[in-house]
Design an enzyme around this catalytic site. Structure first.
Site, PDB file in Angstrom:
ATOM      1  N   ASP A 162       4.956  -2.230  19.136  1.00 42.01           N
ATOM      2  CA  ASP A 162       4.458  -2.483  17.787  1.00 42.01           C
ATOM      3  C   ASP A 162       3.528  -1.352  17.368  1.00 42.01           C
ATOM      4  O   ASP A 162       2.513  -1.102  18.011  1.00 42.01           O
ATOM      5  CB  ASP A 162       3.704  -3.817  17.757  1.00 42.01           C
ATOM      6  CG  ASP A 162       3.136  -4.128  16.384  1.00 42.01           C
ATOM      7  OD1 ASP A 162       3.794  -4.867  15.624  1.00 42.01           O
ATOM      8  OD2 ASP A 162       2.032  -3.631  16.059  1.00 42.01           O
ATOM      9  N   TYR A 222      -1.795   3.373  12.117  1.00 44.20           N
ATOM     10  CA  TYR A 222      -2.303   3.640  13.468  1.00 44.20           C
ATOM     11  C   TYR A 222      -2.214   5.124  13.833  1.00 44.20           C
ATOM     12  O   TYR A 222      -2.776   5.538  14.843  1.00 44.20           O
ATOM     13  CB  TYR A 222      -1.511   2.840  14.513  1.00 44.20           C
ATOM     14  CG  TYR A 222      -1.504   1.347  14.329  1.00 44.20           C
ATOM     15  CD1 TYR A 222      -2.370   0.708  13.442  1.00 44.20           C
ATOM     16  CD2 TYR A 222      -0.606   0.555  15.053  1.00 44.20           C
ATOM     17  CE1 TYR A 222      -2.344  -0.668  13.273  1.00 44.20           C
ATOM     18  CE2 TYR A 222      -0.576  -0.827  14.895  1.00 44.20           C
ATOM     19  CZ  TYR A 222      -1.443  -1.427  14.000  1.00 44.20           C
ATOM     20  OH  TYR A 222      -1.408  -2.793  13.847  1.00 44.20           O
ATOM     21  N   LYS A 269       4.812  -0.714  10.347  1.00 48.73           N
ATOM     22  CA  LYS A 269       4.261  -1.367   9.156  1.00 48.73           C
ATOM     23  C   LYS A 269       3.967  -0.339   8.069  1.00 48.73           C
ATOM     24  O   LYS A 269       3.463   0.753   8.364  1.00 48.73           O
ATOM     25  CB  LYS A 269       2.961  -2.115   9.504  1.00 48.73           C
ATOM     26  CG  LYS A 269       3.081  -3.036  10.699  1.00 48.73           C
ATOM     27  CD  LYS A 269       1.734  -3.676  11.053  1.00 48.73           C
ATOM     28  CE  LYS A 269       1.800  -4.345  12.403  1.00 48.73           C
ATOM     29  NZ  LYS A 269       1.713  -3.385  13.533  1.00 48.73           N
ATOM     30  N   HIS A 282       2.007  -4.341   5.659  1.00 48.12           N
ATOM     31  CA  HIS A 282       0.876  -4.449   6.573  1.00 48.12           C
ATOM     32  C   HIS A 282      -0.242  -5.347   6.048  1.00 48.12           C
ATOM     33  O   HIS A 282      -0.876  -6.081   6.806  1.00 48.12           O
ATOM     34  CB  HIS A 282       0.319  -3.043   6.853  1.00 48.12           C
ATOM     35  CG  HIS A 282      -0.506  -2.953   8.091  1.00 48.12           C
ATOM     36  ND1 HIS A 282      -0.685  -1.768   8.783  1.00 48.12           N
ATOM     37  CD2 HIS A 282      -1.215  -3.869   8.782  1.00 48.12           C
ATOM     38  CE1 HIS A 282      -1.455  -1.984   9.840  1.00 48.12           C
ATOM     39  NE2 HIS A 282      -1.797  -3.249   9.851  1.00 48.12           N
TER      40      HIS A 282
END
Length: 316
Positions: free
Chosen positions: A76, A81, A106, A139
């Site tokens: 994931d 990120y 996301k 997200h």
């Protein structure tokens, strides 16, 4: 007799390949990870590694390689990120067939909007050097997520995405109703904070009629919890009874509750420890004790307004 049973089990795994199913038992990967059939018919491993807060893209790559070698088949990540490229490199370097690895990412709200999100999906695929994404989330429930969803549905029809999900759409009833009313392809997965202290009973009931799979972030409480779950006397007692760590007991509880769970880690020892939960089971009494810990106490308590400020303060 036990040795013979173990040999037969090992032989069965070899015969089954990457996924196997015995009689009416739950389908699993070779590492024993249960596989769930989502509401669109696609199969997803219910245990994976989360890459939020990996120290760097390069560290993320190594974390994912360690995870894949340990038997993980679900990763994931997210644009926010900044480690999607590392995930993509690990998938390629692992030598594991792409179809055996479930990759989730996301979209950030700055990428939302019909006519805008399709390009963002292409950019995501380029960053990861992949031909498709297994699961794609919006997200945060901020901005034009309805427009984003329309483009996401187009991406599914184009074969670029296999399943769609909603992340953090527990913010309020309005955002959940809006996405459900707008979607032609219904969300297959909802990702929210969930752990023994916040078991999210109301949200679980809300998604049940749609066949939406619950996936848990901060499944062990996250850094903000200061290890509260690991110190819980009930969890520690159950862990001692099984010769396991509190983290392993918590993750086992998640699996037996039917959740999908994505604990994050960059330490190779923790990555290996987290997946070592498929050789024991919690008893009915132990599951009842774990459920008794619920107090709907979340450790990440930002309001939707706080999230909006964070979103529009980003530069990507």
């Amino acid at each position: 007799m036990k040795t013979l049973t173990n040999l037969l089990a090992a032989a069965l795994i070899m015969l089954c390949g990457s996924v196997c199913q015995v009689g009416a038992q739950e389908k699993t990967t070779v590492a024993g990870v249960p596989v769930v059939t989502l509401n669109n018919g696609v199969e997803m491993p219910r245990f994976g590694i989360g890459t939020f807060m990996q120290p760097s893209d390069e560290v993320c790559e190594q974390s994912c390689l360690t995870a894949l070698k340990a038997g993980y088949r679900h990763i994931d990540t997210a644009h926010a990120y900044f480690d999607e490229a590392g995930v993509g490199r690990a998938v390629k370097e692992s030598g594991i067939p792409r179809e055996e690895i479930w990759v989730t990412s996301k979209l950030w709200p700055t990428e939302y909007g019909e006519g805008k999100t399709l390009k963002a999906i292409d950019d995501m695929l380029e960053r990861m050097q992949l031909d498709y994404i297994d699961l794609l989330y919006v997200h945060q429930p901020v901005g034009d997520f309805v427009g984003a969803w329309k483009d996401m549905e187009k991406a599914v029809k184009q074969g670029k995405v296999r399943a769609l999900g909603i992340s953090n759409f527990d913010a309020n009833d309005e955002v959940f109703k809006t996405i459900m009313d707008s979607a032609t392809i219904k969300p297959a997965v909802l990702q929210i904070e969930c752990h023994p202290y916040a078991q999210r009973l109301a949200m679980r009931e809300k998604i049940k009629p749609y066949g939406i799979q619950l996936e848990c972030w901060f499944p062990l409480g996250g850094a903000m919890s200061n290890g509260a779950l690991f110190k819980d006397p009930i969890i520690k007692k159950i862990a001692a009874a099984h010769g396991k760590t509190p983290a392993q007991v918590i993750l086992r509880w998640h699996i037996q509750e039917g959740f999908s769970v994505i604990p994050g880690a960059s330490d190779p020892n923790y990555i290996k420890e987290n997946i070592d939960i498929f050789d024991f089971q919690l008893t009915d009494d132990e599951m009842a004790q774990m459920r008794s810990l619920n107090k709907e106490q979340r450790f990440f308590n930002a309001t939707l307004e706080d999230v909006e400020k964070m979103v529009w303060g980003t530069k990507f």
